[in-house]
Motif scaffolding. Structure first.
Motif, short mmCIF file in Angstrom:
data_model
loop_
_atom_site.label_atom_id
_atom_site.label_comp_id
_atom_site.label_asym_id
_atom_site.label_seq_id
_atom_site.Cartn_x
_atom_site.Cartn_y
_atom_site.Cartn_z
N UNK A 117 0.87 -1.17 0.00
CA UNK A 117 0.00 0.00 0.00
C UNK A 117 0.91 1.22 0.00
N UNK A 118 0.41 2.31 -0.56
CA UNK A 118 1.17 3.54 -0.59
C UNK A 118 0.30 4.67 -0.04
N UNK A 119 0.86 5.43 0.82
CA UNK A 119 0.14 6.57 1.40
C UNK A 119 0.85 7.87 1.12
N UNK A 120 0.08 8.93 1.01
CA UNK A 120 0.61 10.28 0.94
C UNK A 120 0.34 10.95 2.30
N UNK A 121 1.34 11.63 2.80
CA UNK A 121 1.26 12.35 4.05
C UNK A 121 1.72 13.78 3.80
N UNK A 122 1.40 14.66 4.73
CA UNK A 122 1.91 16.02 4.62
C UNK A 122 2.18 16.58 6.01
N UNK B 22 5.03 23.71 12.00
CA UNK B 22 4.41 23.81 13.31
C UNK B 22 3.26 22.84 13.55
N UNK B 23 3.02 21.96 12.59
CA UNK B 23 1.91 21.01 12.73
C UNK B 23 2.43 19.59 12.66
N UNK B 24 1.63 18.67 13.16
CA UNK B 24 1.99 17.26 13.08
C UNK B 24 1.75 16.73 11.67
N UNK B 25 2.49 15.70 11.36
CA UNK B 25 2.28 15.02 10.08
C UNK B 25 0.88 14.40 10.05
N UNK B 26 0.23 14.48 8.90
CA UNK B 26 -1.10 13.89 8.77
C UNK B 26 -1.20 13.08 7.50
N UNK B 27 -2.00 12.04 7.56
CA UNK B 27 -2.26 11.25 6.37
C UNK B 27 -3.22 11.97 5.46
N UNK B 28 -2.94 11.94 4.17
CA UNK B 28 -3.75 12.64 3.18
C UNK B 28 -4.57 11.66 2.35
N UNK B 29 -3.89 10.60 1.88
CA UNK B 29 -4.57 9.66 1.01
C UNK B 29 -3.82 8.34 1.02
N UNK B 30 -4.51 7.28 0.59
CA UNK B 30 -3.93 5.96 0.62
C UNK B 30 -4.50 5.14 -0.52
N UNK B 31 -3.67 4.23 -1.06
CA UNK B 31 -4.14 3.36 -2.12
C UNK B 31 -3.63 1.96 -1.87
N UNK B 32 -4.50 0.98 -2.09
CA UNK B 32 -4.11 -0.41 -1.88
C UNK B 32 -3.17 -0.87 -2.98
N UNK B 33 -2.53 -2.03 -2.77
CA UNK B 33 -1.54 -2.50 -3.73
C UNK B 33 -2.14 -2.80 -5.09
N UNK B 34 -3.39 -3.18 -5.12
CA UNK B 34 -4.05 -3.47 -6.39
C UNK B 34 -4.79 -2.27 -6.95
N UNK B 35 -4.74 -1.16 -6.22
CA UNK B 35 -5.46 0.07 -6.59
C UNK B 35 -6.97 -0.11 -6.48
N UNK B 36 -7.40 -1.21 -5.87
CA UNK B 36 -8.84 -1.42 -5.75
C UNK B 36 -9.49 -0.58 -4.68
N UNK C 127 -12.75 14.81 -2.47
CA UNK C 127 -13.41 15.54 -3.55
C UNK C 127 -12.48 16.45 -4.33
N UNK C 128 -11.29 16.69 -3.79
CA UNK C 128 -10.31 17.57 -4.46
C UNK C 128 -9.06 16.82 -4.92
N UNK C 129 -8.66 15.81 -4.16
CA UNK C 129 -7.45 15.05 -4.45
C UNK C 129 -7.84 13.67 -4.97
N UNK C 130 -7.02 13.14 -5.86
CA UNK C 130 -7.22 11.80 -6.39
C UNK C 130 -5.89 11.06 -6.40
N UNK C 131 -5.88 9.89 -5.76
CA UNK C 131 -4.68 9.06 -5.75
C UNK C 131 -4.83 7.96 -6.79
N UNK C 132 -3.72 7.63 -7.44
CA UNK C 132 -3.73 6.55 -8.43
C UNK C 132 -2.34 5.94 -8.47
N UNK C 133 -2.25 4.80 -9.13
CA UNK C 133 -0.94 4.15 -9.22
C UNK C 133 -0.79 3.46 -10.55
#
Length: 119
Positions: free
Chosen positions: A33-38, A42-56, A66-72
């Motif tokens: 799985x792959x995740x995007x964080x930001x 002055x702020x803690x790291x937060x998870x933004x998006x995640x995608x499974x290994x099969x992209x399912x 509604x604004x961001x789209x993850x793909x692989x």
């Protein structure tokens, strides 16, 4: 050598778009799985998006839904994060990792790419 390299960050005006890329080398991304964080200053790291290994399966933080789209593209060992309708509060360093939401100590991380949303 295991490596994740992010690219595509930059300065964009509010309402603009960017596409981030995360390219893996030294291992086969297909099994992870792959995740995007930001992390904003002055702020803690937060998870933004995640995608499974099969992209399912994909997931998004409420703040970006509604604004961001993850793909692989496993053939290219690459995961993308398309970011539209960017807001100043999206300004942060964006990282990809072989983990989602709550990464463990064995996750691989990239070095990060800066995204700045400002007029």
């Amino acid at each position: 050598q295991v490596q994740l390299v992010e690219s595509g960050g930059g300065l964009v005006q509010p309402g603009g778009s960017l596409r981030l890329s995360c390219v893996a080398s030294g291992f086969t991304m297909d099994y992870y799985v792959i995740g995007w964080f930001r992390q904003a200053p002055g702020k803690e790291r937060e998870g933004v998006s995640c995608i499974s290994n099969s992209a399912g399966t994909t997931g998004y933080a409420d703040s970006v839904k509604g604004r961001f789209t993850i793909s692989r593209d496993n053939a290219k060992n690459t995961v993308y994060l398309q970011m539209n309708s960017l807001k100043p509060e999206d300004t942060a360093v964006y990282y990809c990792a072989t983990a989602c939401w709550v990464p463990g100590p064995r996750a691989y991380w990239g070095q990060g790419t800066q995204v700045t949303v400002s007029s």
